[in-house]
Design a protein around this motif. Structure first.
Motif, PDB file in Angstrom:
ATOM      1  N   GLY A  85       0.766  -1.230   0.000  1.00  0.00           N
ATOM      2  CA  GLY A  85       0.000   0.000   0.000  1.00  0.00           C
ATOM      3  C   GLY A  85       0.799   1.283   0.000  1.00  0.00           C
ATOM      4  N   TYR A  89       0.142   3.862  -2.926  1.00  0.00           N
ATOM      5  CA  TYR A  89      -0.597   5.092  -2.634  1.00  0.00           C
ATOM      6  C   TYR A  89       0.244   6.327  -2.941  1.00  0.00           C
ATOM      7  N   VAL A 115      -6.636   6.732   5.008  1.00  0.00           N
ATOM      8  CA  VAL A 115      -6.225   6.595   3.612  1.00  0.00           C
ATOM      9  C   VAL A 115      -7.336   7.057   2.678  1.00  0.00           C
ATOM     10  N   PHE A 119      -7.292  10.265  -0.161  1.00  0.00           N
ATOM     11  CA  PHE A 119      -7.681  10.216  -1.564  1.00  0.00           C
ATOM     12  C   PHE A 119      -8.847  11.159  -1.831  1.00  0.00           C
ATOM     13  N   ILE A 200      -8.578   0.872  -1.523  1.00  0.00           N
ATOM     14  CA  ILE A 200      -8.258   2.124  -0.849  1.00  0.00           C
ATOM     15  C   ILE A 200      -8.717   1.988   0.604  1.00  0.00           C
TER      16      ILE A 200
END
Length: 453
Positions: A85, A89, A115, A119, A200
């Motif tokens: 991740g 990311y 997280v 986003f 996500i």
């Protein structure tokens, strides 16, 4: 819910690939400026074959790829292998920040956590700058995400559309609870794509490798265990094929009209890799990903390397793995030692005895939740994507994979496989046969649900 599931019953096809090279026209590639000539295509493929350990093996896998999937083989691509991740990311958010025209995103799970909020804030910031953001979210995958999370996105001007709503009253066609969009895809400005297995969510907040320790990694998910996953960053002509898949999904789900944007900018050569984008859906006669993978394993001559999160193989996949091992191919599987789905976990483990007896080597990745979906055949045929080796992925889900041909990328995948292998425990046949009664009972119970897992 049960009635909806039962109504979706279907079956897997029998795959009998013709692995001989066709006597017809040579394999033609597509590049940044469209289809290449026969001479150009041959020069690129000959170069890949020379760098492969055995040119005959490369030719066989090339013929297989050309014969099964209906999307084009494209050259001129760059592919970056992303592990876990944090690295994924970071790359995704950097691409979002740099976006100038549009962002198209297709997600299964999008959590309202640290997280997810990162986003959300990045996407809303780009929308405020005039970059059009279009988000397609799966209804089941985002079922636990509060409505307020998506309402803030919509209020900012982002187009948010729900894939196959759970609510039957919101169904756009015949209600199909069982058909889910398991794809993970981010496209920025039509020239950069991210895809693979990573959702996500903050469960991916930690890395899965930690030197000198067999325990849970630091900075892990909510239960203290990191998630091990793999994604790809792609640039080059193949991005247009991923864009077509997103736009087709949006249209089939009757999404609102998309704002006019430059969704297909002139393709640019970004590297030298040959890549194919493969999407599969329950509406098709068969899963092209399933057919391609089975054919690749069936044609394997030296090695099969598979890392997969949810292993509930159907009889044909079992037969294919067994046959490869029995003809002398080195077949090695890396599977989870712990999981977020104990039914899937035990349904898959009940097949260990048969596979080990056939000569398949099985390892279980320790200290992490394994969520990766990667395969490497003969060192020259690699695939990374969202597809698990279970009935659900092959029959019920909309999935997305990339197939990358050539030994150069194969070396990278092999290196990552070796890294996972070093952090895994070997499952020996005699040891496995001594497992306790409680484990065996769980396997028998899980077997009943294999088709739905």
């Amino acid at each position: 819910m049960l009635l909806g599931v039962v109504a979706g019953c279907s079956s897997l096809p029998t795959i009998v690939p013709d692995l001989a090279r066709s006597n017809g026209p040579a394999v033609l590639l597509e590049g940044a400026r469209g289809p290449l000539s026969m001479a150009q295509s041959k020069a690129i493929l000959d170069g890949l074959a020379i760098r492969s350990p055995n040119t005959d093996i490369f030719d066989r896998h090339l013929a297989l790829e050309e014969g099964i999937a209906d999307s084009p083989l494209t050259t001129g691509n760059q592919v970056l292998l992303l592990q876990d991740g944090p690295a994924t990311y970071q790359a995704m958010l950097a691409a979002i920040v740099a976006a100038e025209d549009h962002i198209n995103m297709e997600v299964y799970i999008l959590d309202d956590d640290e997280v997810g909020q990162r986003f959300a804030q990045a996407l809303m910031a780009k929308q405020a700058q005039g970059v059009q953001v279009n988000l397609l979210r799966d209804s089941i995958g985002t079922f636990g995400t509060p409505a307020a999370f998506f309402e803030q996105l919509v209020a900012s001007g982002i187009q948010v559309h729900e894939f196959n709503p759970v609510n039957p009253l919101a169904a756009r066609d015949a209600w199909q609870l069982n058909q889910r969009n398991h794809r993970k895809l981010l496209i920025v400005d039509g020239h950069t794509a991210f895809m693979g297995g990573i959702n996500i969510s903050s469960v991916y907040s930690g890395g899965s490798f930690r030197s000198g320790s067999r325990g849970a990694p630091k900075n892990a998910g909510d239960d203290g265990t990191a998630w091990r996953d793999t994604d790809l960053k792609l640039q080059g002509p193949v991005v247009a094929d991923f864009q077509k898949i997103f736009l087709d999904d949006w249209a089939k789900q009757k999404g609102p009209p998309l704002a006019p944007r430059n969704y297909f900018p002139p393709a640019q050569t970004a590297g030298k890799l040959v890549v194919r984008a493969i999407g599969s859906s329950p509406e098709e006669p068969f899963s092209q990903i399933y057919a391609t993978l089975l054919s690749a394993i069936g044609s394997a001559e030296t090695s099969v390397r598979i890392t997969n999160a949810y292993f509930v193989p159907d009889p044909q996949l079992l037969d294919t793995l067994e046959a490869a091992a029995q003809r002398g191919v080195d077949v090695t599987l890396i599977l989870p030692s712990q999981t977020d789905s104990w039914l899937v976990f035990h349904a898959g483990r009940r097949h260990y005895d048969r596979l080990l007896l056939a000569g398949v080597r099985i390892y279980e990745r320790r200290g992490v939740i394994l969520h990766s979906k990667v395969a490497l055949i003969d060192g020259v045929w690699a695939t990374v994507g969202s597809t698990n080796l279970d009935w659900r992925s092959f029959l019920h889900n909309h999935e997305l994979n990339a197939v990358v041909l050539g030994a150069d990328f194969g070396h990278q995948v092999q290196a990552l496989f070796d890294k996972d292998l070093a952090a895994s425990d070997d499952i020996a046949l005699e040891q496995w046969r001594r497992r306790g009664l409680g484990v065996r009972v769980k396997e028998l119970f899980a077997r009943v649900w294999e088709y739905w897992l």
